[in-house]
Write a protein that holds these residues in place. Structure first.
Motif, PDB file in Angstrom:
ATOM      1  N   LYS A 323      -1.113  -2.015  -7.433  1.00 28.37           N
ATOM      2  CA  LYS A 323      -2.821  -2.276  -7.373  1.00 28.37           C
ATOM      3  C   LYS A 323      -3.145  -1.950  -5.858  1.00 28.37           C
ATOM      4  CE  LYS A 323      -1.646  -6.911  -6.293  1.00 28.37           C
ATOM      5  NZ  LYS A 323      -1.755  -8.396  -6.707  1.00 28.37           N
ATOM      6  N   ILE A 324      -4.384  -1.917  -5.931  1.00 24.81           N
ATOM      7  CA  ILE A 324      -5.233  -1.582  -4.827  1.00 24.81           C
ATOM      8  C   ILE A 324      -6.016  -2.919  -4.308  1.00 24.81           C
ATOM      9  CG2 ILE A 324      -6.838  -0.123  -3.357  1.00 24.81           C
ATOM     10  CD1 ILE A 324      -6.449   1.846  -5.532  1.00 24.81           C
ATOM     11  N   GLU A 325      -5.972  -3.330  -2.896  1.00 19.73           N
ATOM     12  CA  GLU A 325      -6.687  -4.626  -2.427  1.00 19.73           C
ATOM     13  C   GLU A 325      -7.462  -4.171  -1.451  1.00 19.73           C
ATOM     14  OE1 GLU A 325      -3.885  -8.202  -3.861  1.00 19.73           O
ATOM     15  OE2 GLU A 325      -3.946  -7.936  -1.814  1.00 19.73           O
ATOM     16  N   ASP A 326      -8.687  -4.792  -1.249  1.00 18.42           N
ATOM     17  CA  ASP A 326      -9.396  -4.489   0.067  1.00 18.42           C
ATOM     18  C   ASP A 326      -9.039  -5.716   1.021  1.00 18.42           C
ATOM     19  OD1 ASP A 326     -10.347  -7.107  -0.274  1.00 18.42           O
ATOM     20  OD2 ASP A 326     -12.310  -6.606  -1.487  1.00 18.42           O
ATOM     21  N   ASN A 330      -8.781  -8.976  -2.042  1.00 16.52           N
ATOM     22  CA  ASN A 330      -9.206  -8.924  -3.691  1.00 16.52           C
ATOM     23  C   ASN A 330      -8.849  -7.606  -4.212  1.00 16.52           C
ATOM     24  OD1 ASN A 330     -11.085 -11.078  -3.194  1.00 16.52           O
ATOM     25  ND2 ASN A 330     -12.283  -9.920  -2.031  1.00 16.52           N
ATOM     26  N   VAL A 331      -8.654  -7.661  -5.321  1.00 17.05           N
ATOM     27  CA  VAL A 331      -7.936  -6.392  -6.150  1.00 17.05           C
ATOM     28  C   VAL A 331      -9.306  -5.474  -6.487  1.00 17.05           C
ATOM     29  CG1 VAL A 331      -7.171  -5.354  -8.238  1.00 17.05           C
ATOM     30  CG2 VAL A 331      -6.194  -7.562  -7.257  1.00 17.05           C
ATOM     31  N   ILE A 332      -9.008  -4.120  -6.175  1.00 19.09           N
ATOM     32  CA  ILE A 332     -10.128  -3.044  -6.458  1.00 19.09           C
ATOM     33  C   ILE A 332      -9.743  -2.363  -7.610  1.00 19.09           C
ATOM     34  CG2 ILE A 332     -10.959  -0.799  -5.453  1.00 19.09           C
ATOM     35  CD1 ILE A 332     -10.436  -1.550  -2.561  1.00 19.09           C
ATOM     36  N   VAL A 333     -10.860  -2.521  -8.592  1.00 20.86           N
ATOM     37  CA  VAL A 333     -10.775  -1.984  -9.730  1.00 20.86           C
ATOM     38  C   VAL A 333     -11.658  -0.720 -10.039  1.00 20.86           C
ATOM     39  CG1 VAL A 333     -10.034  -4.229 -10.926  1.00 20.86           C
ATOM     40  CG2 VAL A 333     -12.503  -3.278 -10.733  1.00 20.86           C
ATOM     41  N   ASN A 334     -12.493  -0.530  -9.137  1.00 22.13           N
ATOM     42  CA  ASN A 334     -13.619   0.639  -9.423  1.00 22.13           C
ATOM     43  C   ASN A 334     -12.946   1.949  -8.649  1.00 22.13           C
ATOM     44  OD1 ASN A 334     -15.474  -1.070 -10.827  1.00 22.13           O
ATOM     45  ND2 ASN A 334     -16.238  -1.535  -8.805  1.00 22.13           N
TER      46      ASN A 334
END
Length: 490
Positions: A323-326, A330-334
């Motif tokens: 997963k990618i977080e900022d 916060n998880v980045i979904v876009n």
């Protein structure tokens, strides 16, 4: 380990070609059993005793690695190019009491003298009878590999037998390894790329490995031209060298050798899309780029039977979650939004040796914080760079050094380049580049203009150093801290 059960059915197959000799899987089984018996001596189990390997990349290496595992020890592969101070750190950090080396390697000059440290030459291990070997559970520690140490002293990455097996089986499935495969091995065997990708995967499935020693352009090209290799994996700097050779050579057998391979991969550093493009033009083959690191093995890969997109590392591998977080967690979904890559799965390492605080801060629950900045782009992951060395924070922008490197390499007069961020009072960091030219050269104004045409949104400073060669480590990867130092000392 599962690999030892599997190879019982491969005994008569050729496993290793080393120093012009062929060795069967049966030989590997018997020799590694004897080495394990020697290491045990009068013990029933080494109980995770750490044993250093300082061996040439030949048949002795794999037999010794397996022997350590079978005896219940923890293997610590050491770099043949390591300096005395580096080895001193590894030996002390692991509390190594035994190193297995060779009479063909001048270990006396590099291994620091230490009370209680024993060095055994592999050629002197001539035990004839196998003794009872312990049963090793998958959660036990198997190996310690050291990171490159770009921001501090190298850290010992501890993996279990389960971690190692997961790393292997994931790639065997994803890259469709089969018993008819044959791969040349010329990568260092103290890194994950060489140990797992190039050596352990083919041996797991019953394929063949030709161990060639350190990379040498002429030797590799000669072997490719005369062998039946089906799989090839290397680092970007090696592809640089091979492209130069192909462009200057009319060797049709060499070209055919590359063309007939079913799978060609690049890893351990970012592969510039321009190199990907040039390789396809020369050989007709697309390079499969993947992403991994010492702590997790491989995590992302372009598809073997799908698009191999230049500048991308593809999708998640079997059994891997990401997963990618900022910056705020916060998880980045876009798609198109950059953040840190987090990784979870059975292949993720156990701990950093002797560094519980570093281990704790490297995880968020069961998720490993990779430190790499990525974004999702049309369904594929794109690596923007390591937050500590490849992401340049300048004038409010987060600039990917890797993207600028790709821009520079589009200039046909530039052979190699590397981009780093240098501290600056006004901008926070400014962009600096070390450049290696081909025969023709450019002046600084021309290079700056070239960058500006492609990166008009960014302020590209005039900080360029012309080099004959870029500082690299044993894997051929540019050491950006060393490059930064060149600018600071300029």
């Amino acid at each position: 380990m599962k690999i030892f059960k599997q190879i019982e059915s491969y005994k008569k197959r050729i496993a290793i070609v080393s120093n012009n000799e062929q060795f069967t899987y049966g030989y590997l089984i018997e020799r590694s059993n004897l080495i394990a018996s020697f290491l045990l001596n009068n013990k029933e189990d080494l109980m995770e005793e750490k044993i250093g390997l300082l061996l040439n990349p030949d048949i002795n290496y794999i037999c010794t690695l397996w022997g350590i595992w079978k005896a219940g020890g923890v293997a610590v592969p050491l770099s043949l190019s390591a300096k005395k101070d580096e080895l001193k750190h590894y030996i002390s950090d692991c509390n190594i009491k035994l190193i297995i080396s060779s009479n063909t390697y001048k270990y006396q000059k590099v291994i620091p003298k230490s009370n209680g440290l024993n060095i055994i030459e592999i050629e002197k291990i001539n035990i004839k009878e196998k003794r009872h070997l312990p049963s090793i559970k998958s959660e036990r520690k198997a190996m310690i590999l050291y990171t490159s140490g770009t921001t501090s002293k190298p850290k010992g990455v501890v993996t279990t037998h389960m971690n190692v097996e997961s790393q292997i089986t994931t790639l065997v499935e994803a890259w469709e390894w089969n018993q008819e495969d044959h791969i040349p091995l010329f990568l260092p065997l103290h890194h994950i790329h060489g140990i797992i990708n190039s050596l352990s995967c083919p041996l797991f499935i019953g394929a063949k490995v030709t161990m060639m020693g350190p990379f040498d352009t002429e030797k590799v090209c000669s072997q490719v031209a005369s062998n039946d290799f089906t799989v090839f994996t290397a680092v970007p700097t090696i592809y640089f060298s091979l492209i130069e050779k192909l462009e200057s050579s009319n060797n049709k057998k060499l070209l055919e050798g590359f063309k007939k391979m079913r799978l060609m991969m690049s890893g351990s550093a970012a592969l510039a899309p321009e190199i990907h493009k040039k390789w396809k033009e020369l050989t007709g083959k697309e390079l499969l780029e993947r992403y991994g690191m010492t702590e997790v093995g491989m995590a992302l890969s372009n598809k073997i039977n799908g698009e191999k997109r230049p500048g991308s590392v593809g999708v998640t591998l079997p059994g891997v979650e990401v997963k990618i977080e900022d910056d705020n967690g916060n998880v980045i979904v876009n798609e198109g939004e950059a953040g840190q890559l987090l990784i979870k799965g059975p292949q993720v390492f156990l701990e950093y040796l002797n560094q519980p605080d570093k281990t704790k801060e490297s995880f968020k629950g069961n998720w490993f914080l990779s430190g790499d900045i990525v974004m999702l782009e049309r369904g594929y992951y794109k690596i923007l760079g390591r937050d500590s060395v490849d992401i340049i924070k300048s004038g409010g922008y987060k600039i990917s050094a890797l993207e600028i490197e790709d821009v520079l390499l589009k200039n046909t007069k530039i052979r190699e380049c590397a981009v780093v961020g240098i501290k600056d009072d006004k901008w926070g960091e400014i962009v600096a580049s070390g450049i290696v030219f081909k025969e023709e050269s450019l002046n600084i104004d021309e290079i700056t203009e070239w960058c500006s045409n492609y990166l008009s949104d960014y302020k590209i400073p005039r900080k360029i150093k012309i080099l004959d060669d870029l500082p690299k480590n044993s894997m051929g990867k540019v050491t950006k801290p060393a490059l930064k130092q060149l600018f600071i000392n300029k």
